[in-house]
Design an enzyme around this catalytic site. Structure first.
Site, PDB file in Angstrom:
ATOM      1  CE  LYS A  78      -4.552  -1.300   1.336  1.00  0.00           C
ATOM      2  NZ  LYS A  78      -5.708  -1.191   2.166  1.00  0.00           N
TER       3      LYS A  78
ATOM      4  CE  LYS B  60      -6.637  -6.088  -2.410  1.00  0.00           C
ATOM      5  NZ  LYS B  60      -7.026  -5.980  -1.002  1.00  0.00           N
TER       6      LYS B  60
ATOM      7  CE  LYS C  19     -13.785  -1.638   0.118  1.00  0.00           C
ATOM      8  NZ  LYS C  19     -13.103  -1.754   1.402  1.00  0.00           N
TER       9      LYS C  19
HETATM   10  N1  AQP Z   1      -9.773  -8.555  -4.740  1.00  0.00           N
HETATM   11  C1  AQP Z   1     -10.238  -9.251  -3.723  1.00  0.00           C
HETATM   12  N2  AQP Z   1     -10.458 -10.577  -3.848  1.00  0.00           N
HETATM   13  C2  AQP Z   1     -10.954 -11.298  -2.798  1.00  0.00           C
HETATM   14  N3  AQP Z   1     -11.271 -10.754  -1.601  1.00  0.00           N
HETATM   15  C3  AQP Z   1     -11.072  -9.436  -1.450  1.00  0.00           C
HETATM   16  N4  AQP Z   1     -11.276  -8.609  -0.414  1.00  0.00           N
HETATM   17  C4  AQP Z   1     -10.910  -7.352  -0.757  1.00  0.00           C
HETATM   18  N5  AQP Z   1     -10.465  -7.331  -2.022  1.00  0.00           N
HETATM   19  C5  AQP Z   1     -10.554  -8.613  -2.491  1.00  0.00           C
HETATM   20  C6  AQP Z   1     -11.829  -9.035   0.880  1.00  0.00           C
HETATM   21  O1  AQP Z   1     -12.940  -8.216   1.172  1.00  0.00           O
HETATM   22  C7  AQP Z   1     -13.037  -8.055   2.591  1.00  0.00           C
HETATM   23  C8  AQP Z   1     -13.244  -6.605   2.910  1.00  0.00           C
HETATM   24  O2  AQP Z   1     -12.106  -5.874   2.479  1.00  0.00           O
HETATM   25  P1  AQP Z   1     -11.838  -4.450   3.099  1.00  0.00           P
HETATM   26  O3  AQP Z   1     -12.954  -3.559   2.793  1.00  0.00           O
HETATM   27  O4  AQP Z   1     -11.605  -4.583   4.538  1.00  0.00           O
HETATM   28  O5  AQP Z   1     -10.549  -3.881   2.479  1.00  0.00           O
HETATM   29  P2  AQP Z   1      -9.420  -4.345   1.531  1.00  0.00           P
HETATM   30  O6  AQP Z   1      -9.063  -5.776   1.655  1.00  0.00           O
HETATM   31  O7  AQP Z   1      -8.297  -3.415   1.759  1.00  0.00           O
HETATM   32  O8  AQP Z   1     -10.174  -4.097   0.172  1.00  0.00           O
HETATM   33  P3  AQP Z   1      -9.708  -3.293  -1.050  1.00  0.00           P
HETATM   34  O9  AQP Z   1     -10.822  -3.272  -2.020  1.00  0.00           O
HETATM   35  O10 AQP Z   1      -8.419  -3.795  -1.544  1.00  0.00           O
HETATM   36  O11 AQP Z   1      -9.561  -1.833  -0.494  1.00  0.00           O
HETATM   37  P4  AQP Z   1      -8.365  -0.830  -0.686  1.00  0.00           P
HETATM   38  O12 AQP Z   1      -8.323  -0.487  -2.119  1.00  0.00           O
HETATM   39  O13 AQP Z   1      -8.759   0.337   0.174  1.00  0.00           O
HETATM   40  O14 AQP Z   1      -7.137  -1.530  -0.218  1.00  0.00           O
HETATM   41  C9  AQP Z   1     -11.766  -8.638   3.207  1.00  0.00           C
HETATM   42  O15 AQP Z   1     -12.062  -9.897   3.759  1.00  0.00           O
HETATM   43  C10 AQP Z   1     -10.841  -8.796   2.017  1.00  0.00           C
HETATM   44  O16 AQP Z   1      -9.985  -9.892   2.172  1.00  0.00           O
END
Ligand code: AQP
Length: 333
Positions: free
Chosen positions: A114, A198, A201
């Site tokens: 990140k 991945k 968001k």
């Molecule tokens: N690409 C993904 N594939 C499978 N699982 C995913 N998760 C996130 N992205 C994927 C799972 O979704 C749950 C909630 O995630 P989160 O909102 O806590 O944040 P994150 O993992 O940081 O999601 P993002 O979309 O990647 O956000 P940003 O861009 O802010 O870093 C978790 O169980 C996660 O594993």
């Protein structure tokens, strides 16, 4: 066996297909099993580890609750609440940060990914994020934590923290050591623009993901524009290793149809991407369109969403305040 489930989702907007297939779909199945006790948390304290617009954050908290419900989580069966309301999360995180070791945090790959080269400018909260996550889980004696594959390492540090606290204070089993629930297949959904990254968001291009609020036309357009390669689809899965975009799209299809990659490859092997993409759009629309319409309806029902959060808070507060009181006693406060 009764499973005590805890998991969280950040209210950072743009909940997407990766969040759904990697985590929320699993939440719904766990919620539907009467034997389980489920807690699903909107982790707003985690969200502010990167800058958020306060007004937007407030809306995103409600939208995350709306998404849980639209996907099929029943607030009568599961506790849904937002993390910042239960002060024990921040308090427990502090105590646990005195138990966790710097070396453990330094190994966290998500932090490294990140922040990239901008480590010095990252918030301290982003660095210590896994400790707050451990507090979330351990306060509720969760036995199982359903997450996407990207959270596997954070779950391991949570287990280490629980064991270390139990050992340091000589309180066997005070913290339950939780098991991760990560799907064997399709636990990491990749970007539509780059099959090695991945789906996320925070990715700038909206074309990289299917949002759970996307309309039919948007879904069709995003799948049309999704990156592919010039070859027809392979007939054996081993050939997918060097073709990340093809593997990701076939994986999404398999997950949505509750099938296996082998079976999907049997159906589409030798066909060209345009034919496959049409079918993929169809199954995506079948799954996502009803969710999208329900989210759009529910976000306008603010009182209903706030009531769910309040009821969830009352239940969560009751459990967490008992646990933090015991933590105080153990630590010597
Ligand atoms: N690409 C993904 N594939 C499978 N699982 C995913 N998760 C996130 N992205 C994927 C799972 O979704 C749950 C909630 O995630 P989160 O909102 O806590 O944040 P994150 O993992 O940081 O999601 P993002 O979309 O990647 O956000 P940003 O861009 O802010 O870093 C978790 O169980 C996660 O594993």
């Amino acid at each position: 066996m009764v499973k005590k489930i805890f998991s969280g989702v950040q209210p950072t907007g743009n909940l997407h297909l990766g969040n759904y297939l990697g985590a929320i779909k699993n939440f719904v199945e766990l919620n539907n099993d009467k034997k389980n006790e489920c807690i699903f948390c909107v982790v707003d304290l985690h969200a502010i580890t990167v800058k958020q617009d306060p007004k937007q954050l407030r809306n995103n908290i409600r939208e995350t609750v709306a998404t849980f419900i639209a996907c099929g989580i029943d607030p009568q069966k599961s506790i849904i609440f937002n993390q910042s309301k239960v002060s024990a999360h921040s308090e427990a995180a502090w105590i646990l940060s005195c138990v966790a070791r710097m070396g453990w945090l330094n190994r966290m790959t998500q932090f490294k990914e990140k922040v990239g080269k901008d480590k010095e400018k990252a918030s301290i909260g982003l660095y210590s994020y896994p400790i707050l996550m451990a507090a979330d889980i351990l306060l509720y004696d969760a036995s199982h934590v359903p997450v996407g594959e990207d959270q596997k390492q954070h779950l391991e540090i949570c287990r280490d923290i629980a064991q270390r606290f139990n050992n340091d204070f000589n309180v066997d089993d005070f913290f339950k050591v939780p098991e991760p629930l990560i799907q064997n297949e399709f636990a990491r959904i990749m970007s539509l623009k780059d099959g090695t990254k991945k789906m996320s968001k925070s990715e700038l291009s909206d074309l990289s993901r299917i949002n759970l609020t996307d309309s039919k036309d948007i879904i069709i357009n995003k799948i049309k524009k999704a990156k592919t390669d010039p070859l027809p689809l392979p007939s054996v899965i081993t050939e997918l290793e060097k073709r990340p975009e093809a593997k990701n799209l076939l994986g999404i299809y398999s997950s949505l149809t509750n099938s296996t990659l082998e079976k999907t490859v049997e159906i589409f092997g030798g066909k060209n991407f345009s034919e496959f993409k049409e079918k993929l759009s169809q199954v995506l629309i079948e799954k996502i369109d009803p969710i999208s319409m329900e989210i759009k309806k529910l976000v306008n029902e603010k009182e209903f969403l706030d009531k769910i959060l309040l009821e969830g808070y009352n239940k969560a507060e009751n459990i967490a305040s008992n646990k933090i009181k015991k933590m105080h006693e153990i630590v010597g406060f």
